[in-house]
Scaffold this motif. Structure first.
Motif, mmCIF file in Angstrom:
data_model
loop_
_atom_site.group_PDB
_atom_site.id
_atom_site.type_symbol
_atom_site.label_atom_id
_atom_site.label_comp_id
_atom_site.label_asym_id
_atom_site.label_seq_id
_atom_site.Cartn_x
_atom_site.Cartn_y
_atom_site.Cartn_z
ATOM 1 N N GLY A 1 -1.416 -9.324 -9.190
ATOM 2 C CA GLY A 1 -1.398 -9.749 -7.793
ATOM 3 C C GLY A 1 -0.697 -8.715 -6.922
ATOM 4 O O GLY A 1 -0.021 -7.815 -7.417
ATOM 5 N N LEU A 2 -0.887 -8.839 -5.630
ATOM 6 C CA LEU A 2 -0.249 -7.920 -4.682
ATOM 7 C C LEU A 2 1.239 -8.243 -4.569
ATOM 8 O O LEU A 2 1.629 -9.402 -4.585
ATOM 9 N N SER A 3 2.049 -7.213 -4.414
ATOM 10 C CA SER A 3 3.478 -7.441 -4.175
ATOM 11 C C SER A 3 3.657 -7.915 -2.734
ATOM 12 O O SER A 3 2.751 -7.786 -1.908
ATOM 13 N N ALA A 4 4.830 -8.434 -2.432
ATOM 14 C CA ALA A 4 5.113 -8.907 -1.069
ATOM 15 C C ALA A 4 4.937 -7.768 -0.061
ATOM 16 O O ALA A 4 4.361 -7.966 1.010
ATOM 17 N N ASP A 5 5.432 -6.583 -0.408
ATOM 18 C CA ASP A 5 5.298 -5.441 0.507
ATOM 19 C C ASP A 5 3.838 -5.050 0.710
ATOM 20 O O ASP A 5 3.432 -4.701 1.813
ATOM 21 N N GLU A 6 3.050 -5.102 -0.373
ATOM 22 C CA GLU A 6 1.627 -4.770 -0.253
ATOM 23 C C GLU A 6 0.915 -5.773 0.649
ATOM 24 O O GLU A 6 0.071 -5.395 1.468
ATOM 25 N N LYS A 7 1.270 -7.046 0.531
ATOM 26 C CA LYS A 7 0.663 -8.069 1.378
ATOM 27 C C LYS A 7 1.005 -7.831 2.849
ATOM 28 O O LYS A 7 0.137 -7.907 3.724
ATOM 29 N N LYS A 8 2.287 -7.542 3.109
ATOM 30 C CA LYS A 8 2.704 -7.289 4.497
ATOM 31 C C LYS A 8 1.989 -6.055 5.050
ATOM 32 O O LYS A 8 1.549 -6.061 6.200
#
Length: 81
Positions: free
Chosen positions: A5-12
Motif C-alpha cells: 500500500g501507499l505510505s502516508a507521505d505518498e498519499k499526501k
C-alpha cells in the motif's frame, strides 16, 4: 509478489499533485473522487486531507455549510518558504 500500500507521505503527495494539476477548489466529495482515482482507499481520504491541512499543504475555507479545499502553485511555493 504482494502489492504494498501507499505510505502516508505518498498519499499526501499524490493528492497534492492531483489538486495542483486540477487548479480548482474542491469540496470533500470531489477530493474523495480524486483520491480514489489516485489509488487511495476511500476510507482514508478524509484522514489524508486532514493530515494535509495539519501540515499546511492545502488550505480549507468554510463557506456556508460547505468546506472548500485548495492549493495553487504560488501558494505551494509560499508555504514551503
Amino acid at each position: 509478489a504482494k502489492k504494498r500500500g501507499l505510505s502516508a507521505d505518498e498519499k499526501k503527495q499524490k493528492m497534492r499533485d492531483a489538486m495542483l494539476a486540477g487548479k480548482s477548489v474542491y469540496n470533500m466529495k470531489e477530493l474523495e473522487k480524486i483520491g480514489k482515482e489516485q489509488g487511495i482507499s476511500g476510507m482514508v481520504i478524509k484522514d489524508v486531507v486532514q493530515e494535509m491541512l495539519d501540515d499546511d499543504m492545502i488550505i480549507q475555507e468554510k463557506v456556508g455549510s460547505n468546506s472548500l479545499f485548495w492549493i495553487f502553485p504560488s501558494q505551494s511555493y509560499v508555504l514551503k518558504k
